[in-house]
Every structure is written in C-alpha cells, then in structure tokens.
Enzyme design. Structure first.
Site, mmCIF file in Angstrom:
data_model
loop_
_atom_site.group_PDB
_atom_site.id
_atom_site.type_symbol
_atom_site.label_atom_id
_atom_site.label_comp_id
_atom_site.label_asym_id
_atom_site.label_seq_id
_atom_site.Cartn_x
_atom_site.Cartn_y
_atom_site.Cartn_z
ATOM 1 N N ASP A 109 0.662 -1.494 0.277
ATOM 2 C CA ASP A 109 -0.208 -0.159 0.459
ATOM 3 C C ASP A 109 0.636 1.433 -0.278
ATOM 4 O O ASP A 109 0.486 2.461 -0.670
ATOM 5 C CB ASP A 109 -0.814 -0.220 1.162
ATOM 6 N N CYS B 274 -22.951 4.978 -4.398
ATOM 7 C CA CYS B 274 -21.946 5.954 -4.375
ATOM 8 C C CYS B 274 -22.273 7.509 -3.355
ATOM 9 O O CYS B 274 -22.686 7.994 -4.298
ATOM 10 C CB CYS B 274 -21.222 6.460 -5.599
#
Length: 345
Positions: free
Chosen positions: A127, A191
């Site tokens: 990440d 969303c």
C-alpha cells in the site's frame, strides 16, 4: 525446478490467497491519466508526487525483471451487535489487525521460502509503495478493474488487499484479465457522494474513504453524505454482484474482535492517548490518529440529527482542538436546523 510453480505453491502454504506475475515494463498507459488527475486537482496528499516513480518499476528498483503481486482476502463475515448508542461505522478495510502488517508478514514468509531455493534481490511494498499497485495487479492477472476502479478477483471479489515484490528474477508473466462488469452500473448509482463520476472514472477527493482520512477541511455538502461512517466506505463494494458470490476470507486477523466494526463515540472522546493506542492502535484506521477519528465522529453525530446529542456536542465545543470545536459547531447547527430550531452559530 519450475520456479514459478514453486512460488505459487509456497504462496498458498504461507496464507496468500491470490498470486500473479508481471514484467518490469513501464505503466505508460496510466501516465496521461495521472497527468490529467494532477491538472484537475484530483491528486491526494497520500500519493507519490514523482510520476515517474508511479509508472516505472526500474525507477524504484533498477534491477527489476519480474514483479510478484499478491492478494489477501478480507471478506470476513461479522454481524455481532454493539451495546452502545453513539456509534461510528468502520469499513471492512479497517476491521481487525492492520492489513499492512498482515500482508507484509505473508510477503516476508513467501520471500523466505523463495530464498531457500534461489538467491535473489528484491524490494516489497504493501500500500505504501510509489507504483500504482492496482495496475500491477491488473497486469499480473490478480483481478480486473471494476467500474468503481477497484480490482475484482473472480473468486474473492474486490475485498482484497494488494502487495507486491519487485525482483531480479526471470519469471513468466501472467495475462491481464478484461473487465467483466458488462452493463452493470450498480456501484456508480450507489456511491453516496458521486465520486464514481463515470465508469472507470473516479474522483478520490469526493470519496468517503478519502474524506475520513484527509486533514483538509471537508466541504459541508460532503459531510452530509458521510452518514455515520468514521473510517472508510464499503458502499460501492457491497452492491457489487461479484461480491455477492465471493468466497469468504479465512484470514481471522481481519475479524473485528475489539471493535465489532464500530467506534464507541462517547468512549473515544473520553480516552487517553495510551488507552486509544491500546484499543485501536492495531487497526489500519488508527494511522491518522485519534483527533481525525474524533472529527469524523462529530460529523456522524451531526448526521444523526438527534437533538438529544446536542449536550454531548456542546462539551466538544470546549475541546482543546480547534478542529473538533469547529466541527462540533457545524453539527449543532445541522441538528437544530433539522429540528426547525434557531441556532446562534
């Protein structure tokens, strides 16, 4: 010995769910997109600013020949109720143990196994690397891009964490997988903030996952879309049909034993820093610190619109942090407006 098959076998033995391989070629297909994001002020403060490092593996590791990309599923089921009223929701990505530690541990175990058979040079990331890890995952066949820009795997869906190892080994590459979204647009419609502006077009600065992490001021209209989410957002993944049939994760590290998937808002406001670290320090969402989570909790209370919470917010107006005081004033105003009451703020 077939090195690739050996690595695949050992990856399964050390608890890696998905593995793929790709070359060290530049990710130049992304370069125009990255420049466009920069020009439109859509870069976040969490990204590598040197675009060459984002697209060229050899700018990170000059001897790179092959890249091993791994995926770890965090699709755990957990529905245990909490016994407190004022609660803020934590996304699955921050359930249980910090995924950086878990994935890094699996990668290190895989590296140890490879080193038993062959000497090699490498560098690994989880990440925090500069390269676009989702693009590496696509190239390596770990998954394909969904319309929400998440990587989706056929077996495990999109609830997967990605890590990668840049190596000087020669390993045959896997083939990328084409998107299988078809005509589905459930993620775009679901969303909350409209961050998914079009298929495969994502505005990170409107995404609730970003908003719960940024230290920048959150616009009023976006605060109201955050609901009671205090770290991360799973909405676009929850509605995805590919996740409905995805295999459940066997990685028990991601079961939210301590938090049950929520933050006790009253508790976090009364915690010392040491108490906070003891309870929440091992979760990924703690990396921004207690104050950012407290700010997000204030937003959650404002969105609850419950007049009974005003007394709690008035105490927050005396918080040592100017940020907490500012958001508490906003939350009080929002609640009083929803109740049709006057407000002096």
């Amino acid at each position: 010995m077939n090195l690739k098959q050996y690595i695949i076998q050992k990856s399964q033995e050390v608890g890696i769910d998905i593995i793929g391989f790709t070359d060290s070629g530049r990710l130049d297909d992304l370069k125009d997109y990255l420049y466009e994001r920069r020009e439109n002020n859509r870069e976040t403060e969490f990204e590598e600013k040197d675009l060459e490092k984002r697209v060229d593996p050899k700018s990170i590791f000059p001897h790179c020949k092959s890249i091993i990309v791994v995926g770890i599923s965090y699709n755990v089921d957990f529905n245990e109720k909490v016994d407190f009223e004022l609660k803020g929701k934590i996304s699955k990505s921050s359930w249980g143990e910090d995924y950086h530690r878990v994935v890094k541990d699996r990668i290190e175990k895989l590296i140890d196994e490879i080193e038993k058979e062959i000497e090699f040079n490498y560098i690994s990331f989880v990440d925090t690397g500069p390269l676009v890890d989702r693009e590496l995952a696509r190239k390596a066949g770990v998954g394909w891009y969904g319309k929400n820009c998440s990587i989706i795997n056929d077996k495990y869906g999109s609830f997967i964490f990605i890590g990668y190892i840049l190596t000087d080994l020669d390993i045959e590459s896997d083939n990328p997988i084409l998107s299988q979204c078809g005509d589905c647009n459930l993620c775009l419609r679901a969303c909350p903030t409209g961050a998914l502006e079009a298929p495969y077009k994502f505005n990170p600065k409107k995404c609730i996952s970003y908003l719960t992490q940024t230290k920048d001021e959150i616009p009023y209209e976006l605060r109201e879309k955050m609901g009671i989410k205090v770290y991360g957002c799973d909405t676009c993944q929850i509605v995805c049909p590919k996740n409905k049939s995805a295999l459940n994760s066997k990685n028990n590290e991601f079961v939210p034993v301590n938090t049950k998937g929520y933050i006790d808002i009253e508790e976090i406001f009364n915690m010392s820093n040491s108490e906070f670290k003891k309870k929440y320090g091992s979760m990924a969402g703690s990396w921004r610190g207690k104050n950012i989570l407290k700010r997000n909790c204030i937003i959650a209370i404002g969105n609850m619109k419950d007049v009974n919470n005003i007394e709690f917010l008035e105490k927050a107006l005396k918080d040592p942090s100017p940020m907490i005081r500012q958001y508490a004033a906003w939350a009080i105003k929002k609640i009083k407006k929803a109740q049709g009451r006057g407000c002096c703020f």
